[in-house]
Motif scaffolding. Structure first.
Motif, PDB file in Angstrom:
ATOM      1  N   ARG A 176       4.170 -38.199  41.500  1.00 23.19           N
ATOM      2  CA  ARG A 176       5.051 -38.056  42.667  1.00 23.19           C
ATOM      3  C   ARG A 176       5.647 -39.410  43.061  1.00 23.19           C
ATOM      4  O   ARG A 176       6.835 -39.511  43.364  1.00 23.19           O
ATOM      5  CB  ARG A 176       4.281 -37.449  43.839  1.00 23.19           C
ATOM      6  CG  ARG A 176       5.141 -37.157  45.053  1.00 23.19           C
ATOM      7  CD  ARG A 176       4.352 -36.504  46.195  1.00 23.19           C
ATOM      8  NE  ARG A 176       3.734 -35.257  45.777  1.00 23.19           N
ATOM      9  CZ  ARG A 176       2.416 -35.057  45.669  1.00 23.19           C
ATOM     10  NH1 ARG A 176       1.561 -36.023  45.962  1.00 23.19           N
ATOM     11  NH2 ARG A 176       1.934 -33.888  45.266  1.00 23.19           N
ATOM     12  N   GLU A 177       4.819 -40.449  43.056  1.00 20.69           N
ATOM     13  CA  GLU A 177       5.296 -41.777  43.434  1.00 20.69           C
ATOM     14  C   GLU A 177       6.349 -42.293  42.456  1.00 20.69           C
ATOM     15  O   GLU A 177       7.357 -42.874  42.864  1.00 20.69           O
ATOM     16  CB  GLU A 177       4.128 -42.763  43.539  1.00 20.69           C
ATOM     17  CG  GLU A 177       4.532 -44.084  44.147  1.00 20.69           C
ATOM     18  CD  GLU A 177       3.351 -44.946  44.554  1.00 20.69           C
ATOM     19  OE1 GLU A 177       3.608 -46.094  44.969  1.00 20.69           O
ATOM     20  OE2 GLU A 177       2.196 -44.502  44.465  1.00 20.69           O
ATOM     21  N   THR A 197       9.664 -40.319  42.946  1.00 18.11           N
ATOM     22  CA  THR A 197      10.408 -40.618  44.168  1.00 18.11           C
ATOM     23  C   THR A 197      10.812 -42.089  44.267  1.00 18.11           C
ATOM     24  O   THR A 197      11.382 -42.497  45.277  1.00 18.11           O
ATOM     25  CB  THR A 197       9.584 -40.232  45.421  1.00 18.11           C
ATOM     26  OG1 THR A 197       8.345 -40.946  45.416  1.00 18.11           O
ATOM     27  CG2 THR A 197       9.332 -38.726  45.459  1.00 18.11           C
ATOM     28  N   SER A 198      10.538 -42.840  43.228  1.00 19.53           N
ATOM     29  CA  SER A 198      10.864 -44.266  43.245  1.00 19.53           C
ATOM     30  C   SER A 198      12.356 -44.503  42.988  1.00 19.53           C
ATOM     31  O   SER A 198      13.037 -43.684  42.382  1.00 19.53           O
ATOM     32  CB  SER A 198      10.052 -45.011  42.168  1.00 19.53           C
ATOM     33  OG  SER A 198      10.539 -44.679  40.886  1.00 19.53           O
ATOM     34  N   GLU A 199      12.816 -45.631  43.425  1.00 18.51           N
ATOM     35  CA  GLU A 199      14.210 -46.037  43.206  1.00 18.51           C
ATOM     36  C   GLU A 199      14.490 -46.186  41.708  1.00 18.51           C
ATOM     37  O   GLU A 199      15.565 -45.815  41.231  1.00 18.51           O
ATOM     38  CB  GLU A 199      14.505 -47.352  43.929  1.00 18.51           C
ATOM     39  CG  GLU A 199      15.928 -47.801  43.854  1.00 18.51           C
ATOM     40  CD  GLU A 199      16.896 -46.882  44.580  1.00 18.51           C
ATOM     41  OE1 GLU A 199      18.068 -46.787  44.167  1.00 18.51           O
ATOM     42  OE2 GLU A 199      16.477 -46.249  45.579  1.00 18.51           O
ATOM     43  N   ARG A 255      14.994 -42.696  40.293  1.00 19.23           N
ATOM     44  CA  ARG A 255      16.222 -42.073  40.813  1.00 19.23           C
ATOM     45  C   ARG A 255      17.471 -42.663  40.187  1.00 19.23           C
ATOM     46  O   ARG A 255      18.460 -41.962  40.003  1.00 19.23           O
ATOM     47  CB  ARG A 255      16.292 -42.186  42.336  1.00 19.23           C
ATOM     48  CG  ARG A 255      15.357 -41.245  43.042  1.00 19.23           C
ATOM     49  CD  ARG A 255      15.626 -41.258  44.528  1.00 19.23           C
ATOM     50  NE  ARG A 255      15.520 -42.616  45.026  1.00 19.23           N
ATOM     51  CZ  ARG A 255      14.714 -42.997  45.979  1.00 19.23           C
ATOM     52  NH1 ARG A 255      13.958 -42.134  46.576  1.00 19.23           N
ATOM     53  NH2 ARG A 255      14.657 -44.242  46.363  1.00 19.23           N
TER      54      ARG A 255
END
Length: 76
Positions: free
Chosen positions: A64-65, A68-70, A73
């Motif tokens: 999940r981390e 959802t990281s830049e 993305r």
């Protein structure tokens, strides 16, 4: 006696840090579909590894981390 025990604890901690770092690197590379860049390896991996360890080595939380990281993305 206590010194020997402390030495063993330090070795175990170092081994767990290696496992966390290796797991993080592998998960990140698989999710990104590429090898990590040097700067990612030097900055992002230690941050993720620390979070992974502090979270009790929760694999789902690690995924999940990363997701959802830049970094993630920007490639998706």
């Amino acid at each position: 006696e206590k010194l020997v025990q402390r030495g063993q604890e330090m070795r175990e901690l170092a081994e767990m840090e290696k496992v966390a770092s290796c797991t993080v690197r592998t998960v990140a590379e698989r999710m990104l579909g590429r090898e990590l860049h040097r700067d990612e390896y030097l900055t992002w991996v230690p941050e993720l590894a620390q979070s992974f360890a502090e979270g009790g080595y929760d694999y789902t939380a690690l995924v999940r981390e990363v997701a959802t990281s830049e970094v993630y993305r920007t490639i998706r």
